[in-house]
Design a protein around this motif. Structure first.
Motif, PDB file in Angstrom:
ATOM      1  N   LEU A 179       0.871  -1.163   0.000  1.00 53.47           N
ATOM      2  CA  LEU A 179       0.000   0.000   0.000  1.00 53.47           C
ATOM      3  C   LEU A 179       0.911   1.216   0.000  1.00 53.47           C
ATOM      4  CD1 LEU A 179      -2.894   1.242   0.334  1.00 53.47           C
ATOM      5  CD2 LEU A 179      -2.350   1.407   2.781  1.00 53.47           C
ATOM      6  N   VAL A 180       0.724   2.104  -0.973  1.00 47.42           N
ATOM      7  CA  VAL A 180       1.533   3.313  -1.078  1.00 47.42           C
ATOM      8  C   VAL A 180       0.633   4.510  -0.811  1.00 47.42           C
ATOM      9  CG1 VAL A 180       3.042   4.696  -2.541  1.00 47.42           C
ATOM     10  CG2 VAL A 180       3.007   2.204  -2.787  1.00 47.42           C
ATOM     11  N   VAL A 181       1.018   5.328   0.168  1.00 48.84           N
ATOM     12  CA  VAL A 181       0.238   6.497   0.556  1.00 48.84           C
ATOM     13  C   VAL A 181       1.095   7.744   0.382  1.00 48.84           C
ATOM     14  CG1 VAL A 181      -1.071   7.627   2.392  1.00 48.84           C
ATOM     15  CG2 VAL A 181      -1.008   5.118   2.261  1.00 48.84           C
ATOM     16  N   ARG A 182       0.552   8.777  -0.262  1.00 46.08           N
ATOM     17  CA  ARG A 182       1.266  10.028  -0.427  1.00 46.08           C
ATOM     18  C   ARG A 182       0.401  11.194   0.061  1.00 46.08           C
ATOM     19  NH1 ARG A 182       2.881   7.465  -5.505  1.00 46.08           N
ATOM     20  NH2 ARG A 182       5.111   6.958  -5.395  1.00 46.08           N
ATOM     21  N   ALA A 183       1.031  12.126   0.774  1.00 42.31           N
ATOM     22  CA  ALA A 183       0.338  13.311   1.275  1.00 42.31           C
ATOM     23  C   ALA A 183       1.361  14.385   1.607  1.00 42.31           C
ATOM     24  CB  ALA A 183      -0.490  12.964   2.512  1.00 42.31           C
ATOM     25  N   ASP A 187       1.210  13.613   9.311  1.00 46.18           N
ATOM     26  CA  ASP A 187       0.066  13.115  10.078  1.00 46.18           C
ATOM     27  C   ASP A 187      -1.046  12.595   9.172  1.00 46.18           C
ATOM     28  OD1 ASP A 187      -0.646  15.606   9.116  1.00 46.18           O
ATOM     29  OD2 ASP A 187      -1.676  16.237  10.942  1.00 46.18           O
ATOM     30  N   GLN A 188      -1.140  13.131   7.937  1.00 46.65           N
ATOM     31  CA  GLN A 188      -2.125  12.609   6.989  1.00 46.65           C
ATOM     32  C   GLN A 188      -1.777  11.172   6.594  1.00 46.65           C
ATOM     33  OE1 GLN A 188      -1.532  15.986   4.168  1.00 46.65           O
ATOM     34  NE2 GLN A 188      -3.777  16.120   4.140  1.00 46.65           N
ATOM     35  N   LEU A 193      -2.679   5.193   7.043  1.00 38.19           N
ATOM     36  CA  LEU A 193      -2.164   3.866   7.376  1.00 38.19           C
ATOM     37  C   LEU A 193      -2.957   3.235   8.517  1.00 38.19           C
ATOM     38  CD1 LEU A 193       1.695   4.504   7.146  1.00 38.19           C
ATOM     39  CD2 LEU A 193       0.220   3.366   5.470  1.00 38.19           C
ATOM     40  N   THR A 194      -3.312   4.042   9.525  1.00 39.30           N
ATOM     41  CA  THR A 194      -4.104   3.533  10.656  1.00 39.30           C
ATOM     42  C   THR A 194      -5.487   3.090  10.199  1.00 39.30           C
ATOM     43  OG1 THR A 194      -2.937   4.947  12.222  1.00 39.30           O
ATOM     44  CG2 THR A 194      -5.075   4.103  12.910  1.00 39.30           C
ATOM     45  N   LEU A 195      -6.132   3.927   9.380  1.00 40.74           N
ATOM     46  CA  LEU A 195      -7.469   3.581   8.881  1.00 40.74           C
ATOM     47  C   LEU A 195      -7.438   2.317   8.035  1.00 40.74           C
ATOM     48  CD1 LEU A 195      -8.859   7.109   7.891  1.00 40.74           C
ATOM     49  CD2 LEU A 195      -9.674   5.640   9.745  1.00 40.74           C
ATOM     50  N   TYR A 196      -6.403   2.171   7.212  1.00 39.27           N
ATOM     51  CA  TYR A 196      -6.334   0.979   6.370  1.00 39.27           C
ATOM     52  C   TYR A 196      -6.187  -0.280   7.219  1.00 39.27           C
ATOM     53  CZ  TYR A 196      -5.075  -2.335   2.776  1.00 39.27           C
ATOM     54  OH  TYR A 196      -5.056  -3.440   1.968  1.00 39.27           O
ATOM     55  N   LEU A 205     -10.528   5.692   2.043  1.00 33.86           N
ATOM     56  CA  LEU A 205      -9.436   6.488   2.584  1.00 33.86           C
ATOM     57  C   LEU A 205      -9.414   7.911   2.043  1.00 33.86           C
ATOM     58  CD1 LEU A 205      -6.541   3.855   2.486  1.00 33.86           C
ATOM     59  CD2 LEU A 205      -8.004   4.484   4.422  1.00 33.86           C
ATOM     60  N   ALA A 206      -9.660   8.079   0.749  1.00 35.88           N
ATOM     61  CA  ALA A 206      -9.616   9.405   0.144  1.00 35.88           C
ATOM     62  C   ALA A 206     -10.671  10.323   0.743  1.00 35.88           C
ATOM     63  CB  ALA A 206      -9.805   9.292  -1.364  1.00 35.88           C
ATOM     64  N   GLN A 207     -11.843   9.762   1.061  1.00 32.96           N
ATOM     65  CA  GLN A 207     -12.898  10.575   1.664  1.00 32.96           C
ATOM     66  C   GLN A 207     -12.575  10.913   3.113  1.00 32.96           C
ATOM     67  OE1 GLN A 207     -16.434   8.234   1.139  1.00 32.96           O
ATOM     68  NE2 GLN A 207     -16.585   8.677  -1.058  1.00 32.96           N
ATOM     69  N   ALA A 208     -11.942   9.977   3.793  1.00 34.95           N
ATOM     70  CA  ALA A 208     -11.640  10.191   5.214  1.00 34.95           C
ATOM     71  C   ALA A 208     -10.487  11.167   5.410  1.00 34.95           C
ATOM     72  CB  ALA A 208     -11.317   8.865   5.885  1.00 34.95           C
ATOM     73  N   VAL A 209      -9.544  11.160   4.486  1.00 42.74           N
ATOM     74  CA  VAL A 209      -8.369  12.041   4.611  1.00 42.74           C
ATOM     75  C   VAL A 209      -8.184  12.802   3.293  1.00 42.74           C
ATOM     76  CG1 VAL A 209      -5.930  12.158   5.257  1.00 42.74           C
ATOM     77  CG2 VAL A 209      -7.333  10.258   6.081  1.00 42.74           C
ATOM     78  N   PRO A 210      -8.900  13.927   3.122  1.00 44.65           N
ATOM     79  CA  PRO A 210      -8.750  14.713   1.890  1.00 44.65           C
ATOM     80  C   PRO A 210      -7.300  15.152   1.682  1.00 44.65           C
ATOM     81  CG  PRO A 210     -10.645  15.461   3.157  1.00 44.65           C
ATOM     82  CD  PRO A 210      -9.890  14.507   4.040  1.00 44.65           C
TER      83      PRO A 210
END
Length: 340
Positions: A179-183, A187-188, A193-196, A205-210
């Motif tokens: 899983l690759v997350v960019r922000a 903290d985003q 990562l926590t939500l996933y 995830l996109a809706q939860a963390v704009p």
């Protein structure tokens, strides 16, 4: 369009047929070929040449020989595409303005706002010529889909034979699923990562963390970047790290380590089918093209067909055998040859 582009390569065989039987025709300035009476203009040939060589400009002038060869190859492709367009027209299946607009809209969709027009301006691309070439490309794709594809049949025995002969193509190396997350903010990334870990739902995830982007990727282990390889070294499933960079922060979460394996014939069948179809489409196109050439009247510029003695020399060293040709930097299109 990759399969279509591979089919276009077959078109170059047309040049051998054109060169085999030629005779002079009347002068037609600005016309490099006629296909059953329809002209192919020099400006389209030059447009294609400029597109192909835009990135490779070195500041040095090409020799007449290299220019003639490049123009000849491009012309072979254009002649074949014109034959395709004429065949579709005979069948009442030619590319409509509506289809052309849809194809252009699909290309434009990859560019935000007015970036498409800016790209054309930056690369000196003429929109009229671009649309003409797009119509040709749409025609080849349509010809493949409506004319060639229905005549091609795939047999499971052929698939099995292809699989055995090309089994190395179906060996997968050791891979990792991430899983690759960019922000922009650390903290985003941490929140995603926590939500996933809690929900295993990428779409939410996109809706939860704009402002954060998340996606799953599967990468061969030997193709990981050094930073990614270090970040997941020794990590188990559900573990990862957060990396910082100039564009913000990047989170990696190891989802699965996949061992090297060889796909069995059932698993590999979609790939085998695509490869066989690609091969048969090329064969069918080559057979159709040869018949189309044999049954057509094709006039081609004489200068694109016949080599001159000094054309392989750099322009500053070449001494033209004909004074009238001294300033010619590109093939003369005033005379032609015919095949039919």
């Amino acid at each position: 369009m990759n399969r279509t582009l591979r089919l276009v390569i077959v078109m170059l065989a047309i040049l051998a047929s054109v060169a085999a039987c030629t005779r002079k025709s009347k002068d037609e300035p600005g016309v490099v070929a006629r296909v059953n009476g329809r002209p192919i203009q020099l400006e389209l040939l030059e447009f294609q040449y400029d597109l192909m060589h835009f990135e490779g400009l070195s500041g040095s002038m090409p020799t007449v020989g290299s220019l003639r060869e490049a123009y000849g190859e491009i012309l072979g492709s254009l002649v074949a595409q014109e034959l395709v367009a004429q065949e579709l027209e005979k069948r009442g299946q030619d590319v409509t303005d509506k289809e052309l607009k849809a194809a252009e809209a699909q290309v434009r969709a990859d560019y935000p706002d007015d970036a498409f027009e800016q790209m054309l301006a930056d690369e000196f691309i003429d929109l009229k010529m671009w649309r003409k070439q797009l119509r040709y490309a749409c025609g080849v794709e349509k010809f493949q889909r409506l004319v060639l594809r229905p005549s091609i049949h795939l047999d499971y025995r052929e698939a099995e034979a292809y699989y055995r002969e090309h089994i190395n193509e179906f060996r997968l190396p050791e891979r990792v699923r991430l899983l690759v997350v960019r922000a922009a903010q650390r903290d985003q990334v941490e929140k995603v990562l926590t939500l996933y870990r809690q929900q295993k739902n990428i779409q939410a995830l996109a809706q939860a963390v704009p402002g954060a982007q998340a996606r799953e990727v599967t990468v061969p282990k030997n193709m990981l970047t050094p930073a990614w390889a270090d970040a997941i070294h020794g990590a188990g499933s559900g573990q990862g790290a957060i990396l910082s960079g100039r564009a913000g922060f990047e989170g990696l979460l190891l989802l699965e380590r996949l061992p090297a394996q060889t796909l069995d014939v059932e698993q590999a069948y979609p790939q085998v089918e695509a490869a066989l179809l690609d091969l048969k489409l090329q064969q069918a196109f080559a057979a159709w093209l040869q018949k189309a050439v044999d049954g057509s009247v094709i006039l081609v510029s004489e200068r694109l067909m016949h080599k001159m003695d000094n054309e392989d020399l750099p322009p500053e060293q070449a001494e033209p055998s004909d004074p009238a040709q001294g300033d010619a930097a590109k093939p003369d299109v005033a005379s032609g040859n015919e095949t039919g």
